[in-house]
Write a protein that holds these residues in place. Sequence first.
Motif, PDB file in Angstrom:
ATOM      1  N   ALA A  64       0.828  -1.204   0.000  1.00  0.00           N
ATOM      2  CA  ALA A  64       0.000   0.000   0.000  1.00  0.00           C
ATOM      3  C   ALA A  64       0.865   1.258   0.000  1.00  0.00           C
ATOM      4  CB  ALA A  64      -0.935  -0.006   1.209  1.00  0.00           C
ATOM      5  N   ASP A  65       1.953   1.252   0.766  1.00  0.00           N
ATOM      6  CA  ASP A  65       2.866   2.396   0.785  1.00  0.00           C
ATOM      7  C   ASP A  65       3.502   2.604  -0.586  1.00  0.00           C
ATOM      8  OD1 ASP A  65       2.359   2.752   3.472  1.00  0.00           O
ATOM      9  OD2 ASP A  65       4.173   1.716   4.142  1.00  0.00           O
ATOM     10  N   ALA A  66       3.878   1.499  -1.245  1.00  0.00           N
ATOM     11  CA  ALA A  66       4.506   1.605  -2.564  1.00  0.00           C
ATOM     12  C   ALA A  66       3.535   2.169  -3.588  1.00  0.00           C
ATOM     13  CB  ALA A  66       5.003   0.231  -3.012  1.00  0.00           C
ATOM     14  N   VAL A  67       2.290   1.725  -3.548  1.00  0.00           N
ATOM     15  CA  VAL A  67       1.281   2.223  -4.487  1.00  0.00           C
ATOM     16  C   VAL A  67       1.015   3.700  -4.254  1.00  0.00           C
ATOM     17  CG1 VAL A  67      -1.162   2.048  -5.128  1.00  0.00           C
ATOM     18  CG2 VAL A  67       0.211  -0.033  -4.857  1.00  0.00           C
ATOM     19  N   ALA A  68       1.014   4.119  -3.003  1.00  0.00           N
ATOM     20  CA  ALA A  68       0.734   5.517  -2.683  1.00  0.00           C
ATOM     21  C   ALA A  68       1.784   6.465  -3.240  1.00  0.00           C
ATOM     22  CB  ALA A  68       0.625   5.688  -1.166  1.00  0.00           C
ATOM     23  N   GLU A  69       2.982   5.963  -3.524  1.00  0.00           N
ATOM     24  CA  GLU A  69       4.064   6.804  -4.046  1.00  0.00           C
ATOM     25  C   GLU A  69       4.030   6.950  -5.561  1.00  0.00           C
ATOM     26  OE1 GLU A  69       7.737   5.164  -2.760  1.00  0.00           O
ATOM     27  OE2 GLU A  69       7.328   5.423  -0.616  1.00  0.00           O
ATOM     28  N   VAL A  70       3.179   6.195  -6.242  1.00  0.00           N
ATOM     29  CA  VAL A  70       3.201   6.173  -7.701  1.00  0.00           C
ATOM     30  C   VAL A  70       2.664   7.486  -8.262  1.00  0.00           C
ATOM     31  CG1 VAL A  70       2.364   4.996  -9.767  1.00  0.00           C
ATOM     32  CG2 VAL A  70       2.918   3.671  -7.707  1.00  0.00           C
ATOM     33  N   PRO A  71       3.431   8.181  -9.109  1.00  0.00           N
ATOM     34  CA  PRO A  71       2.922   9.405  -9.747  1.00  0.00           C
ATOM     35  C   PRO A  71       2.048   9.037 -10.942  1.00  0.00           C
ATOM     36  CG  PRO A  71       5.145   8.973 -10.503  1.00  0.00           C
ATOM     37  CD  PRO A  71       4.826   7.883  -9.512  1.00  0.00           C
TER      38      PRO A  71
END
Length: 609
Positions: free
Chosen positions: A435-442
């Motif tokens: 979830a943290d990784a997805v939240a960083e996606v531009p």
Amino acid sequence: MCGITGWVAFEADLTRERPVIDAMTETMACRGPDDGGVWLARRAAIGHRRLAVIDVEGGRQPMTARTGVGEVVLTYSGEAYNFTELREELRRAGHVFSTRSDTEVVLRAYLEWGHEMVHRLNGMYAFAVWDGRVERLLLVRDRLGVKPLYYARTDDGVVFGSEPKALLANPLVRREVGADGLREIFAVVRTPGAAVWSGMREVRPGHTVLVDRDGPVERAYWRLEAAEHRDGREATVATVRELLADAVRRQLTSDVPRCSLLSGGLDSSVVTAMAAAELRGLERVRTFEVDFLGQEDNFVPDNMRGTADSPFAREVASHVGTDHHHIVLDPGDLLDPEVRRAAVVARDVPVGWGELDSSLYLLFRGVREKSTVALSGESADEVFGGYGWFHDPAIVATPVFPWLIVTGDHALGSMLHPDIEAKLRVEEFRADSYADAVAEVPVLPGESGEELRMRRMLHICLTRWLQVMLDRKDRMSMAVGLEVRVPFCDHRLVEYVFNTPWALKSFDGREKSLLRAASAGLLPESVLRRRKSPYPSTQDPAYSAGVQAWARRVLDDPSSPVRDLVGIDTLRPLLDARPAELPWGPRVALERVIDLDIWFDVYRPSITL
């Protein structure tokens, strides 16, 4: 390439701590076998071990610049591939150079532009600048994280180094691993900034850390951004080829013997072909491939590897005209206790993949006998979407790190002792990390559907999985003093391809369509058509039997601390399986038992939960 380390203390006199900084520096001897140096002042102690690559005679470190109000000191690891252009710009600004090294260019760039100089560098690097004028330390890591850098806070400053072992040599750093560290070991999830060891952090790719009396402050100077792609297919292919060729050209700069790693896959083959074209008339490119004794003749296709590497590597070598070397490993050598120990010590933590680490270490040891610098095709799969999981709709739609599905590494989490698993909650940790990784996606405004899903997948692989791969390559290569360069990590290429629509990345229905098109005319058709094949793994069942026997000895030893972490009942079926029927993923769980045993023996960590 080099190893760096240092210690900053704002309330102590570090001129009295020469034995400690010497010990910290000596841990980096494998990264820098050619030379070493230490610089001491009251507030800062800086160490360096050097692998001489550019300006062998003149690039000694730590490198200092005297000013009217204090010294500025640089300890530097890596290569700035655009140092020639920067040197000319700095000369025009009035700087005078006494060496031909890129190290002096980086130091002078700091004197000219301060910490903003990071925006001007093209390369792979990790370095520290102690600015005695203002008593401040700057730590810098390259954009993609090719070169490592760690730091830990102390009561009155920080210690830092290229690898955790440098920090652990300082008595202020505890050899302690807590719950978060164990999650990193068993979850197969690389959390940016995490370092396994309690109190220690890894500088994130594309970040700086500024340290003064108020403590460290970490800042991003680069990250992947979403941008509209305006080029058509032909222009995109041409740009990819131009950017990659320029990256290869820059990364060939060396004053010591260089070579190319050649597996016969698309990625390493195009790098080799471009290197040969650049050096034609000057020198014949030396290439290296790795294989296992008897494997070419007895190769059996499996779900990961459809073809053996060697025939394709030889075809490329013949087509391009390289001086080709075939390094053949005996699977028994992968179980050599000294080799396994060297691989674990290279990483400082038991997060490796057993034979894949050992064989890479042995390959690099063989390469180092003839070359000091090697070009690699690493990271092309992350940049261009080459892994099979990019092309499996079911995996793309599953909210899980894709490598956990494909490689079977979930077995590592399930190998834990039930009491430990209850405390670590590995599956919950993986879900939160995803979830943290997805939240960083531009994303672009209005982006949705397949383009959004694929951008998310690419970004996760570039910011999480790529770090796993680069870390493995850096540790195994630097353990033998070999510098491995990765042209596909040129940030200009990564930025451009990241924003190329997925429809263009896969325009012919195959993986890495753009790279295949950009490689046309450079390689044999057989290589252009070849399917993705991972780094080779031995198929000899005797190796699996050896892993089972070693893991069984560890687990049968009542004094082994490994028994406190893993579930013996869970692992028993793997120990008793027929070696020829032991899948690669579950075998990695037994490999981890071996690595844990070596780690406890060498590092004596305390586990706190």
